[in-house]
Design an enzyme around this catalytic site. Structure first.
Site, PDB file in Angstrom:
ATOM      1  CG  ASP A 185      -2.140  -0.949   1.093  1.00 55.67           C
ATOM      2  OD1 ASP A 185      -2.403  -0.761  -0.456  1.00 55.67           O
ATOM      3  OD2 ASP A 185      -3.083  -1.354   2.108  1.00 55.67           O
ATOM      4  CG  ASP A 225       0.116  13.163  21.725  1.00 57.95           C
ATOM      5  OD1 ASP A 225       0.568  13.619  22.415  1.00 57.95           O
ATOM      6  OD2 ASP A 225       0.716  11.632  21.774  1.00 57.95           O
ATOM      7  CG  ASN A 273      -3.317   5.863   3.957  1.00 59.77           C
ATOM      8  OD1 ASN A 273      -4.853   5.524   3.021  1.00 59.77           O
ATOM      9  ND2 ASN A 273      -3.157   5.204   3.868  1.00 59.77           N
ATOM     10  CD  GLU A 274      -2.623   8.382   7.162  1.00 61.02           C
ATOM     11  OE1 GLU A 274      -1.806   9.413   6.941  1.00 61.02           O
ATOM     12  OE2 GLU A 274      -3.046   7.696   7.248  1.00 61.02           O
TER      13      GLU A 274
END
Ligand code: NAP
Length: 266
Positions: free
Chosen positions: A45, A151, A122-123
């Site tokens: 991936d 965080d 993805n992000e």
């Protein structure tokens, strides 16, 4: 058919890439690194993420397909022994194009009045650049939602929901849904500070802005790419207008891939 093959770079992936390249050229297809109609990633991936970032400017014309040389992937779901069949299907145009949503991130800078735009498959994740607590005002649809302390924040696409988002306790979202998901990374919650605590799923017409409270320097990851941004005034996240196109040669439903990746491969 103009094609290009991107390899993870290890011996196994490079050998498979060479084999596929020879086979495709023998069948009359044209290798074209600049303007391929189909990009085949060989590896995992992570390799497909890299291929996406190399060819995201061609997304209207280019379809992606992934072959895995390690374990089953969400984007890389063809096995090495199946590549002859895959190549014959490419040659005969025997594939459907399916589209998955992407995340648009726009970073706006104070002083210069400029902005940078990114697309993620993805992000995106946001953190401070020195390990201190991230403090951000989160607005949704231009309404103040919460002051986040922790965080960091992860904003993922549906197809990215099985990646880092999953490790953060986010939901798995079917890629036919045009949405983004905001997941907290270790938020501070006590009698003084409060965040919602649950992942939020936003539809396409909702935009999220995060505005700095106590810093202007941030670490922003876009998929595997990690960048430091200075002088940040605000960051905007929403579903992108663009979509990634995958060449689909056979049915391999999303929930089947989830089952085979996380429950058991039969
Ligand atoms: P990496 O650290 O080498 O690999 C991270 C792992 O995430 C690999 O096993 C990769 O699969 C897998 N992965 C990537 N996209 C996925 C998806 N959509 N669904 C399920 N698994 C997926 O990093 P990388 O290869 O450069 O990939 C960057 C990605 O790593 C980021 O976008 C982030 O989502 C993910 N990540 C995950 C965690 C975590 O789960 N705690 C932490 C940091 C980053 P392959 O082995 O097939 O390449």
């Amino acid at each position: 058919m103009k094609f290009f093959i991107v390899s993870k770079g290890d011996t196994k992936s490079n050998a498979l890439k060479d084999k596929m390249m020879n086979y495709m050229v023998d069948m009359g297809m044209t290798p074209d690194e600049k303007t391929p109609e189909i990009v085949i990633s060989v590896g995992g991936d992570g390799t497909l993420l890299q291929a996406f970032h190399s060819y995201q400017h061609l997304m209207d014309h280019t379809a992606f397909v992934g072959v895995h040389t390690g374990h089953l992937g969400f984007y890389a779901d063809w096995l090495p022994h199946e590549v002859e069949r895959l190549i014959i299907s490419i040659q005969n145009d025997e594939f459907q194009v399916i589209e998955y949503p992407l995340l648009e991130t726009i970073v706006r800078y104070g002083a210069a009045g400029t902005e940078t735009r990114y697309l993620a498959l993805n992000e995106a994740t946001l953190r401070t650049n020195n390990g201190t607590t991230l403090v951000m005002d989160v607005d949704i649809r231009n309404q103040h939602f919460e002051r986040f302390r922790g965080d960091g924040l992860c904003i993922s696409t549906p197809s990215g929901s099985t990646a880092y988002n999953k490790a953060l306790g986010g939901a798995l979202i079917h890629p036919s849904l045009e949405a983004i998901q905001i997941t907290e990374i270790a938020s501070i919650n006590n009698r003084v500070f409060r965040t919602v605590g649950s992942p939020l799923v936003l539809p396409k017409h909702h935009t999220c802005h995060v505005n700095p409270v106590n810093s202007e320097i941030y670490n922003l990851t876009i998929d595997h790419i990690n960048l430091v941004h200075k002088g940040v005034k605000s960051i905007q996240f929403r579903v992108a207008d663009e979509k990634i196109r995958f060449a689909r040669f056979r049915p391999f439903p999303f929930w089947r891939r989830v089952h085979d990746s996380f429950i058991s491969a039969e």
